[in-house]
Design a protein around this motif. Structure first.
Motif, PDB file in Angstrom:
ATOM      1  N   LEU A 100     -16.172   5.686   2.656  1.00  0.00           N
ATOM      2  CA  LEU A 100     -15.415   4.541   2.190  1.00  0.00           C
ATOM      3  C   LEU A 100     -16.241   3.282   2.368  1.00  0.00           C
ATOM      4  O   LEU A 100     -17.065   3.187   3.276  1.00  0.00           O
ATOM      5  CB  LEU A 100     -14.107   4.408   2.981  1.00  0.00           C
ATOM      6  CG  LEU A 100     -13.121   5.560   2.878  1.00  0.00           C
ATOM      7  CD1 LEU A 100     -11.948   5.323   3.804  1.00  0.00           C
ATOM      8  CD2 LEU A 100     -12.625   5.728   1.451  1.00  0.00           C
ATOM      9  N   TYR A 105       0.835  -1.208   0.000  1.00  0.00           N
ATOM     10  CA  TYR A 105       0.000   0.000   0.000  1.00  0.00           C
ATOM     11  C   TYR A 105       0.871   1.260   0.000  1.00  0.00           C
ATOM     12  O   TYR A 105       0.593   2.212  -0.722  1.00  0.00           O
ATOM     13  CB  TYR A 105      -0.941  -0.001   1.202  1.00  0.00           C
ATOM     14  CG  TYR A 105      -1.855   1.183   1.235  1.00  0.00           C
ATOM     15  CD1 TYR A 105      -2.909   1.297   0.331  1.00  0.00           C
ATOM     16  CD2 TYR A 105      -1.661   2.212   2.146  1.00  0.00           C
ATOM     17  CE1 TYR A 105      -3.748   2.412   0.346  1.00  0.00           C
ATOM     18  CE2 TYR A 105      -2.501   3.315   2.170  1.00  0.00           C
ATOM     19  CZ  TYR A 105      -3.532   3.403   1.269  1.00  0.00           C
ATOM     20  OH  TYR A 105      -4.351   4.508   1.282  1.00  0.00           O
ATOM     21  N   HIS A 142      -7.245   7.224  -4.582  1.00  0.00           N
ATOM     22  CA  HIS A 142      -8.021   6.208  -3.885  1.00  0.00           C
ATOM     23  C   HIS A 142      -7.632   4.821  -4.388  1.00  0.00           C
ATOM     24  O   HIS A 142      -7.093   4.676  -5.484  1.00  0.00           O
ATOM     25  CB  HIS A 142      -9.518   6.396  -4.144  1.00  0.00           C
ATOM     26  CG  HIS A 142     -10.120   7.504  -3.368  1.00  0.00           C
ATOM     27  ND1 HIS A 142     -10.215   7.485  -2.003  1.00  0.00           N
ATOM     28  CD2 HIS A 142     -10.675   8.668  -3.764  1.00  0.00           C
ATOM     29  CE1 HIS A 142     -10.801   8.587  -1.589  1.00  0.00           C
ATOM     30  NE2 HIS A 142     -11.089   9.329  -2.639  1.00  0.00           N
ATOM     31  N   SER A 143      -7.941   3.817  -3.590  1.00  0.00           N
ATOM     32  CA  SER A 143      -7.791   2.433  -4.029  1.00  0.00           C
ATOM     33  C   SER A 143      -8.790   1.571  -3.271  1.00  0.00           C
ATOM     34  O   SER A 143      -9.101   1.830  -2.113  1.00  0.00           O
ATOM     35  CB  SER A 143      -6.366   1.931  -3.805  1.00  0.00           C
ATOM     36  OG  SER A 143      -6.039   1.948  -2.439  1.00  0.00           O
ATOM     37  N   LEU A 144      -9.291   0.573  -3.957  1.00  0.00           N
ATOM     38  CA  LEU A 144     -10.121  -0.445  -3.342  1.00  0.00           C
ATOM     39  C   LEU A 144      -9.165  -1.579  -3.028  1.00  0.00           C
ATOM     40  O   LEU A 144      -8.500  -2.106  -3.924  1.00  0.00           O
ATOM     41  CB  LEU A 144     -11.225  -0.891  -4.293  1.00  0.00           C
ATOM     42  CG  LEU A 144     -12.266  -1.832  -3.731  1.00  0.00           C
ATOM     43  CD1 LEU A 144     -12.973  -1.205  -2.525  1.00  0.00           C
ATOM     44  CD2 LEU A 144     -13.278  -2.195  -4.802  1.00  0.00           C
ATOM     45  N   ASN A 145      -9.027  -1.925  -1.747  1.00  0.00           N
ATOM     46  CA  ASN A 145      -7.964  -2.827  -1.300  1.00  0.00           C
ATOM     47  C   ASN A 145      -8.504  -4.154  -0.785  1.00  0.00           C
ATOM     48  O   ASN A 145      -9.514  -4.197  -0.104  1.00  0.00           O
ATOM     49  CB  ASN A 145      -7.171  -2.162  -0.169  1.00  0.00           C
ATOM     50  CG  ASN A 145      -6.686  -0.795  -0.553  1.00  0.00           C
ATOM     51  OD1 ASN A 145      -6.077  -0.619  -1.589  1.00  0.00           O
ATOM     52  ND2 ASN A 145      -6.971   0.188   0.272  1.00  0.00           N
ATOM     53  N   TYR A 184     -16.425  -0.757   3.257  1.00  0.00           N
ATOM     54  CA  TYR A 184     -15.710  -1.784   4.007  1.00  0.00           C
ATOM     55  C   TYR A 184     -16.665  -2.956   4.086  1.00  0.00           C
ATOM     56  O   TYR A 184     -17.743  -2.838   4.674  1.00  0.00           O
ATOM     57  CB  TYR A 184     -15.303  -1.284   5.389  1.00  0.00           C
ATOM     58  CG  TYR A 184     -14.497  -2.291   6.180  1.00  0.00           C
ATOM     59  CD1 TYR A 184     -13.260  -2.725   5.729  1.00  0.00           C
ATOM     60  CD2 TYR A 184     -14.980  -2.818   7.366  1.00  0.00           C
ATOM     61  CE1 TYR A 184     -12.523  -3.646   6.439  1.00  0.00           C
ATOM     62  CE2 TYR A 184     -14.240  -3.739   8.087  1.00  0.00           C
ATOM     63  CZ  TYR A 184     -13.008  -4.146   7.617  1.00  0.00           C
ATOM     64  OH  TYR A 184     -12.283  -5.066   8.319  1.00  0.00           O
ATOM     65  N   TYR A 231      -7.117  -6.794   1.746  1.00  0.00           N
ATOM     66  CA  TYR A 231      -6.061  -6.811   2.761  1.00  0.00           C
ATOM     67  C   TYR A 231      -5.651  -8.227   3.166  1.00  0.00           C
ATOM     68  O   TYR A 231      -6.500  -9.071   3.420  1.00  0.00           O
ATOM     69  CB  TYR A 231      -6.529  -6.071   4.020  1.00  0.00           C
ATOM     70  CG  TYR A 231      -6.777  -4.607   3.793  1.00  0.00           C
ATOM     71  CD1 TYR A 231      -5.737  -3.690   3.824  1.00  0.00           C
ATOM     72  CD2 TYR A 231      -8.056  -4.133   3.533  1.00  0.00           C
ATOM     73  CE1 TYR A 231      -5.965  -2.349   3.613  1.00  0.00           C
ATOM     74  CE2 TYR A 231      -8.297  -2.786   3.316  1.00  0.00           C
ATOM     75  CZ  TYR A 231      -7.244  -1.907   3.360  1.00  0.00           C
ATOM     76  OH  TYR A 231      -7.476  -0.577   3.145  1.00  0.00           O
ATOM     77  N   GLY A 273     -12.148   0.482   0.987  1.00  0.00           N
ATOM     78  CA  GLY A 273     -11.562   1.641   0.340  1.00  0.00           C
ATOM     79  C   GLY A 273     -12.539   2.277  -0.614  1.00  0.00           C
ATOM     80  O   GLY A 273     -13.749   2.211  -0.429  1.00  0.00           O
TER      81      GLY A 273
END
Length: 94
Positions: A59, A13, A39-42, A61, A44, A83
């Motif tokens: 955001l 990241y 921005h980023s869609l992560n 989640y 994890y 994200g």
């Protein structure tokens, strides 16, 4: 389908947003010190804490949207997705 950033290590990241890599196991990112950020869609694979000193944009989640207000704390765990989709535009992080 939205592009998802796979965050296998804390520095995945950090590299994406252009933050310095200080340690292989711990990353502390001061967004106000970055030249630019997107921005980023992560997805994890690590534990993460995000502490917001300023009001943040909504955001996602999991399957929910979160309205993060000033002094918000957001925690994520391995196996979670969160994200905001990358629009290609820099965001104001100050």
């Amino acid at each position: 389908m939205e592009k998802i950033l796979r965050v296998h290590s804390v520095n995945d990241y950090a590299r994406y947003i252009g933050a310095p890599e200080l340690h292989p196991l711990v990353s502390v990112i001061h967004y106000d010190e970055l030249e630019h950020c997107r921005h980023s869609l992560n997805s994890y694979d690590v534990y993460a804490l995000f502490i917001g000193d300023e009001e943040l944009e909504d955001l996602s989640y999991g399957q929910l949207q979160y309205d993060l207000h000033r002094h918000a704390l957001m925690c994520v765990a391995p196996g979670q997705i969160g994200g905001m989709a990358d629009t290609g535009e820099d965001i104001d992080v100050i």
